[in-house]
Design a protein around this motif. Sequence first.
Motif, PDB file in Angstrom:
ATOM      1  N   LEU A  90       0.864  -1.175   0.000  1.00 33.90           N
ATOM      2  CA  LEU A  90       0.000   0.000   0.000  1.00 33.90           C
ATOM      3  C   LEU A  90       0.904   1.230   0.000  1.00 33.90           C
ATOM      4  O   LEU A  90       1.763   1.367   0.876  1.00 33.90           O
ATOM      5  N   LEU A  91       0.696   2.114  -0.982  1.00 33.45           N
ATOM      6  CA  LEU A  91       1.467   3.348  -1.035  1.00 33.45           C
ATOM      7  C   LEU A  91       0.928   4.325   0.015  1.00 33.45           C
ATOM      8  O   LEU A  91      -0.261   4.644   0.014  1.00 33.45           O
ATOM      9  N   VAL A  92       1.811   4.747   0.923  1.00 36.87           N
ATOM     10  CA  VAL A  92       1.452   5.716   1.967  1.00 36.87           C
ATOM     11  C   VAL A  92       2.238   6.977   1.648  1.00 36.87           C
ATOM     12  O   VAL A  92       3.449   7.023   1.855  1.00 36.87           O
ATOM     13  N   GLU A  93       1.551   7.989   1.119  1.00 38.97           N
ATOM     14  CA  GLU A  93       2.241   9.180   0.621  1.00 38.97           C
ATOM     15  C   GLU A  93       2.551  10.194   1.703  1.00 38.97           C
ATOM     16  O   GLU A  93       3.555  10.886   1.638  1.00 38.97           O
ATOM     17  N   GLU A  94       1.675  10.317   2.705  1.00 39.27           N
ATOM     18  CA  GLU A  94       1.825  11.367   3.715  1.00 39.27           C
ATOM     19  C   GLU A  94       2.525  10.827   4.962  1.00 39.27           C
ATOM     20  O   GLU A  94       2.331   9.680   5.335  1.00 39.27           O
ATOM     21  N   PRO A  95       3.298  11.671   5.645  1.00 33.01           N
ATOM     22  CA  PRO A  95       3.856  11.265   6.944  1.00 33.01           C
ATOM     23  C   PRO A  95       2.784  11.339   8.033  1.00 33.01           C
ATOM     24  O   PRO A  95       1.745  11.973   7.850  1.00 33.01           O
ATOM     25  N   GLY A  96       3.034  10.679   9.158  1.00 31.16           N
ATOM     26  CA  GLY A  96       2.112  10.719  10.299  1.00 31.16           C
ATOM     27  C   GLY A  96       1.066   9.621  10.224  1.00 31.16           C
ATOM     28  O   GLY A  96       1.206   8.660   9.475  1.00 31.16           O
ATOM     29  N   GLU A  97      -0.003   9.782  11.052  1.00 32.00           N
ATOM     30  CA  GLU A  97      -1.077   8.783  11.088  1.00 32.00           C
ATOM     31  C   GLU A  97      -2.203   9.191  10.168  1.00 32.00           C
ATOM     32  O   GLU A  97      -2.550  10.369  10.080  1.00 32.00           O
ATOM     33  N   GLN A  98      -2.775   8.210   9.485  1.00 31.32           N
ATOM     34  CA  GLN A  98      -3.930   8.473   8.636  1.00 31.32           C
ATOM     35  C   GLN A  98      -4.826   7.252   8.581  1.00 31.32           C
ATOM     36  O   GLN A  98      -4.397   6.151   8.916  1.00 31.32           O
ATOM     37  N   LEU A  99      -6.068   7.469   8.176  1.00 35.60           N
ATOM     38  CA  LEU A  99      -7.058   6.396   8.153  1.00 35.60           C
ATOM     39  C   LEU A  99      -7.369   5.992   6.720  1.00 35.60           C
ATOM     40  O   LEU A  99      -7.527   6.841   5.841  1.00 35.60           O
ATOM     41  N   LEU A 100      -7.489   4.681   6.527  1.00 35.60           N
ATOM     42  CA  LEU A 100      -7.850   4.115   5.236  1.00 35.60           C
ATOM     43  C   LEU A 100      -9.162   3.356   5.413  1.00 35.60           C
ATOM     44  O   LEU A 100      -9.277   2.515   6.307  1.00 35.60           O
ATOM     45  N   ALA A 101     -10.161   3.675   4.586  1.00 30.70           N
ATOM     46  CA  ALA A 101     -11.456   2.982   4.628  1.00 30.70           C
ATOM     47  C   ALA A 101     -11.485   1.952   3.508  1.00 30.70           C
ATOM     48  O   ALA A 101     -11.174   2.258   2.350  1.00 30.70           O
ATOM     49  N   LEU A 102     -11.857   0.718   3.858  1.00 25.45           N
ATOM     50  CA  LEU A 102     -11.863  -0.389   2.899  1.00 25.45           C
ATOM     51  C   LEU A 102     -13.243  -1.009   2.818  1.00 25.45           C
ATOM     52  O   LEU A 102     -13.987  -1.018   3.806  1.00 25.45           O
TER      53      LEU A 102
END
Length: 170
Positions: free
Chosen positions: A83-95
Amino acid sequence: GIRHRSTPPRLVEARYRAKLLSETLDENAIAGTAEWKVANSGQGPGILPLDSLRIALTQARWTNNRNAVLGLIEPRIPPGLGLLVEEPGEQLLALEWSARGVSVPGELRFDLAVPSCPIASLELELPSSIVPVLPQDETLIEGPFPTEHDPRRQNWRITFGGLSHLEISL
């Protein structure tokens, strides 16, 4: 560009919700949604390895409504699903996801292969006549709880942090 890093992004929390699609155990599947909390400690883009993922994903979007990029992304070492994670820090992904059960005499078995995560749970909605059985000792099951919309169905909460496989027999 994406460079290979010693600390790739990691999954810190995974919450899955699903329901059994029909009322019987014949030729059945579960489908639902998931929310992954991903932590990227690097300054730039990174790749979260998803080698253990064996559920069908129908949609994946970040909370800012951007489509997620999943696949064989270079330069992953060793190569594999990521999974490409472009931004630094914590983020949420909805699947949105689904999984098909395997029928064996008298029961329906699911083997949900997902990325290992320290905090992982599944809320599973089933017909009231069906009780889930979990063969793994490392799991915790709670329920049944009533559903808000249908008195003939009930919810079960399964906690399986640290596991990459969740086996469920119905």
